[in-house]
Scaffold this active site. Structure first.
Site, PDB file in Angstrom:
ATOM      1  CE  LYS A 157      -0.714  12.252   7.985  1.00  0.00           C
ATOM      2  NZ  LYS A 157      -0.850  10.996   7.257  1.00  0.00           N
ATOM      3  CD  GLN A 174      -1.943   7.594   8.137  1.00  0.00           C
ATOM      4  OE1 GLN A 174      -2.261   8.780   8.108  1.00  0.00           O
ATOM      5  NE2 GLN A 174      -0.709   7.194   7.917  1.00  0.00           N
ATOM      6  CG  ASP A 224      -1.469  11.245   1.249  1.00  0.00           C
ATOM      7  OD1 ASP A 224      -0.706  11.986   1.895  1.00  0.00           O
ATOM      8  OD2 ASP A 224      -2.060  10.256   1.741  1.00  0.00           O
TER       9      ASP A 224
END
Ligand code: NAD
Length: 285
Positions: A53, A97, A120
Site C-alpha cells: 500500500k 490493517q 476502506d
C-alpha cells in the site's frame, strides 16, 4: 473457447498513471493527499500488504505514514490514536490493517474511524450509503471488481451474478454493487445447497471463498465472466485463486488471473478513495 484475460495489474498501472496526474494538480493547489496506515502486531501477511500500500501510494505521489504498534496494544490505546487521526487535518485517509489482535474489537475500530476518512469503506454509515446508492467510499476489493468489469465494457444490467462468499469485505458488498448496476444477484456460501448448479447459471461468477481451485469448469456456464478473488498460498509458496484457472478459461468469456487480477485493483482503489477523501476534507467538522 479461450477466455479473454482481465489483467488487474495492467489496468492498475493505467489508473495509477491517471491518479498521478490528478495528485500533481492537487499538489499545485497546495493539497497533498495523505494516507495514514495503522499496523498492530507482527502478522507477516499484514506487513507485506502494508508495504504494498505504501509503495503504491508513493508511485502516485500520495504521501503516506505508518504507525506501528505492538501486539499488546489495548483497544483503548488504539481508539485514542484513531480519534487523534480523525481530527488531524493533515490526514485524509485512515486505514487500520486487519486482522487485529484478539483483545481489540475490529467493529469498534471500524466504527471509530471518521466516515469521511474511511478509505476502506467499512464504516456502517458508508456501507449504508453504498446500499442506497449514494456517493461514498466503496470497499476497495468490490470497487476494483466493478472497475474491472467496466474496463472491458461487460454488460451487468439484467445479467445473473452469482457471488460465492458472503464476507463483509468482499462477498456482500460486491453483490450489492452488482445489484446497484441492475444485475440479478444470488449469494452463495458455505451452507448453500446445490452450489454447483447455482454457479453454473451465472453470467457473472464471483468466487470469494479462500479455497484453492474450489471452482472447476463444471461450476461455469459457457461464456460466463469469472472473477476470482481468492488468494491462496500453495505449498511451494506461490499464490493461486479459488478458481481452477486452466479448466475455467476454456469455458469463460472473460476471466481474472491470480496473481495479477483482483489483488492489484484492491490497492489501486484504496488510492482512489484516498484522493476522494483529500478532496472532501472540508466536510469534516
Ligand atoms: P472469509 O473467510 O471472510 O469468507 C469466505 C466465504 O466463503 C464465507 O462467506 C463462506 O461462507 C464461504 N465459503 C467457505 N467455504 C465455502 C464452500 N465450500 N462453498 C461455498 N462457500 C464457501 O473470506 P474473505 O475475506 O471474503 O476472502 C475470501 C478470499 O478472497 C480469500 O482467499 C482472501 O484471501 C481473498 N481476498 C482477496 C482480496 C483481493 O484483494 N484479491 C481481498 C480480500 C480477500
Amino acid at each position: 473457447m479461450t477466455a479473454q484475460l482481465i489483467n488487474g495489474k495492467e489496468l492498475s498501472a493505467v489508473l495509477k498513471q491517471e491518479m498521478k496526474g490528478e495528485v500533481q494538480e492537487l499538489k499545485q493547489q497546495g493539497l497533498t493527499p495523505h494516507l495514514t496506515v495503522v499496523l498492530v502486531g507482527e502478522n507477516p501477511a499484514s506487513k507485506s500488504y502494508v508495504k504494498g500500500k505504501e509503495k503504491a501510494a508513493a508511485e502516485t505521489g500520495i504521501s503516506s505514514s505508518l504507525i506501528e504498534l505492538p501486539e499488546s496494544t489495548s483497544e483503548a490505546e488504539l481508539l485514542q490514536i484513531i480519534k487523534d487521526l480523525n481530527t488531524d487535518e493533515s490526514v485524509h485517509g485512515i486505514l487500520v490493517q486487519l486482522p487485529l489482535p484478539k483483545q481489540i474489537s475490529e467493529q469498534q475500530v471500524i466504527e471509530t474511524i471518521h466516515p469521511d476518512k474511511d478509505v476502506d469503506g467499512f464504516h456502517p454509515s458508508n456501507i449504508g450509503k453504498m446500499m442506497t446508492g449514494e456517493d461514498t467510499f466503496l470497499p476497495c476489493t468490490p470497487y476494483g471488481i466493478i472497475t474491472m468489469l467496466k474496463s472491458k465494457n461487460i454488460e451487468i444490467e439484467g445479467k445473473h451474478a452469482v457471488i460465492i462468499g458472503r464476507s463483509n469485505i468482499v462477498g456482500k458488498p460486491v453483490g450489492q454493487l452488482l445489484l446497484n448496476e441492475n444485475a440479478t444477484v444470488t449469494y452463495c456460501h458455505s451452507k448453500t445447497k446445490n452450489l454447483k448448479e447455482l454457479a453454473a447459471t451465472a453470467d457473472i461468477l464471483v468466487a470469494a471463498i479462500g479455497k484453492a481451485h474450489a471452482i472447476t469448469a463444471d461450476y461455469i456456464k459457457n461464456g460466463a465472466v469469472v472473477i476470482d478473488v481468492g488468494i491462496n498460498r500453495q505449498a511451494d509458496g506461490t499464490l493461486t485463486g479459488d478458481v481452477d484457472f486452466e479448466s475455467a478459461k476454456e469455458k469463460a468469456s472473460y476471466i481474472t488471473p491470480v496473481p495479477r487480477g483482483v489483488g492489484p485493483m484492491t490497492i489501486t482503489m484504496l488510492l482512489k478513495n484516498t484522493i476522494k477523501a483529500a478532496k472532501g476534507l472540508s466536510t469534516i467538522e
